[in-house]
Design an enzyme around this catalytic site. Structure first.
Site, PDB file in Angstrom:
ATOM      1  N   VAL A  87       2.848   0.299   2.213  1.00 22.09           N
ATOM      2  CA  VAL A  87       2.422   1.271   1.887  1.00 22.09           C
ATOM      3  C   VAL A  87       3.097   1.850   3.649  1.00 22.09           C
ATOM      4  O   VAL A  87       3.325   1.728   5.040  1.00 22.09           O
ATOM      5  CB  VAL A  87       1.028   1.226   1.940  1.00 22.09           C
ATOM      6  CG1 VAL A  87       0.465   2.683   2.412  1.00 22.09           C
ATOM      7  CG2 VAL A  87       0.435   1.203   0.452  1.00 22.09           C
ATOM      8  N   LYS A  88       3.679   2.783   3.427  1.00 12.07           N
ATOM      9  CA  LYS A  88       4.054   4.158   4.437  1.00 12.07           C
ATOM     10  C   LYS A  88       2.726   5.377   3.877  1.00 12.07           C
ATOM     11  O   LYS A  88       2.452   6.050   3.157  1.00 12.07           O
ATOM     12  CB  LYS A  88       5.294   4.555   3.994  1.00 12.07           C
ATOM     13  CG  LYS A  88       5.816   6.395   4.618  1.00 12.07           C
ATOM     14  CD  LYS A  88       6.762   7.145   4.530  1.00 12.07           C
ATOM     15  CE  LYS A  88       6.901   7.776   6.105  1.00 12.07           C
ATOM     16  NZ  LYS A  88       8.455   8.429   5.311  1.00 12.07           N
TER      17      LYS A  88
END
Length: 293
Positions: free
Chosen positions: A204-205
């Protein structure tokens, strides 16, 4: 059925107990297939367990961005200093040599441009999995809009991409978008990162925030932080350092590298923080040394 009524504030994050890895160094990937793990090992350095991603996909909604007017001149010199390139299919094909030995994260969704106030109202597939495979992608990125009008559509795109990625052994990066009206708080990022992981994102960014250690602890897959707007070099290094110390497994920086006075120096300084534990001041000295060499 789960709902928002009577939802108690979570508090048992057990920050003193790391998540069990069961024989593979990437968080949450222990039970993945060999091909998925192989690609994850190209994204994340096996020694540090972290990654430096270089984002240059801004043009997909912004057009020519300051510092990226000539991607063919700006990005190739930075490749030796990063682990992953994050861009669109069009720019990677036209501006990055296939001879470069660097991992590639391909953005596979499109959104409305900056000409619209609400970016989440548009969106769809810009690159299907077959195309990503032809590009030999190591990862595919999907933009999501938690709490915005386009939330449902973006989560559908994430789920469909994650399913296809699982089928072919390609990790999916879920990107947490933060619009003009969206809060940038621990509570929001806990919600957004967990929702993306629950829906199949392999990494996840997101963004750094106060209380980030709890955000990272509650997310069962690696979080890489976005650099966001251009900051003074030392401030960007401080943000990266705090994020890594509090549980992030890397950074995905764009403007804080390619808009720097010395992009190569900044890329190397970020790498020292992410992979070698340099303090912000130590890394800044690296930046200054390269800048004045």
């Amino acid at each position: 059925m789960a709902d928002n009524i009577g939802n108690k504030a979570a508090h048992d994050y057990h920050l003193d107990i790391p998540q069990v890895q069961e024989g593979f160094f990437v968080k949450g990937a222990s039970h993945c297939d060999w091909g998925m793990k192989n690609r994850m090992a190209r994204l994340f350095d096996p020694k540090s367990g972290n990654t430096v991603m270089l984002a240059f996909d801004h043009g997909y909604i912004m057009g020519p961005t300051a510092g990226l007017e000539r991607i063919d001149l700006v990005i190739p010199p930075l490749i030796p200093h990063v682990n992953v390139l994050m861009g669109t299919k069009g720019v990677i094909r036209s501006c990055v040599s296939p001879a470069n030995q660097v991992a590639k994260c391909v953005r596979v969704t499109y959104d409305t441009t900056v000409l619209f106030d609400e970016m989440s109202n548009g969106g769809g597939f810009a690159c299907d999995m077959e195309n990503a495979i032809r590009m030999n992608a190591d990862c595919v990125a999907v933009q999501t809009f938690i709490g915005a009008p386009g939330e449902s559509r973006s989560l559908e795109l994430l789920c469909r991409t994650a399913d296809a990625g699982t089928r072919y052994g390609i990790p999916t990066l879920g990107v947490v978008a933060v619009g003009k009206q969206m809060e940038r708080t621990e509570k929001f990022f806990q919600l957004a990162t967990r929702v993306l992981a629950e829906n199949g994102a392999n990494l996840v960014k997101s963004y750094y925030c106060d209380g980030f250690e709890r955000v990272a602890a509650a997310c069962p897959v690696p979080i890489v932080i976005a650099g966001g707007k251009k900051l003074p070099e030392l401030e960007a290094l401080e943000m990266a350092y705090k994020a890594i110390q509090e549980g992030a497994h890397g950074v995905d920086m764009g403007r804080n590298i390619f808009q720097s006075d010395c992009p190569a120096g900044m890329a190397q300084a970020i790498g020292k923080v992410v992979h070698e534990g340099y303090t912000p001041q130590q890394a800044y000295e690296v930046y200054e040394t390269v800048k004045h060499a």
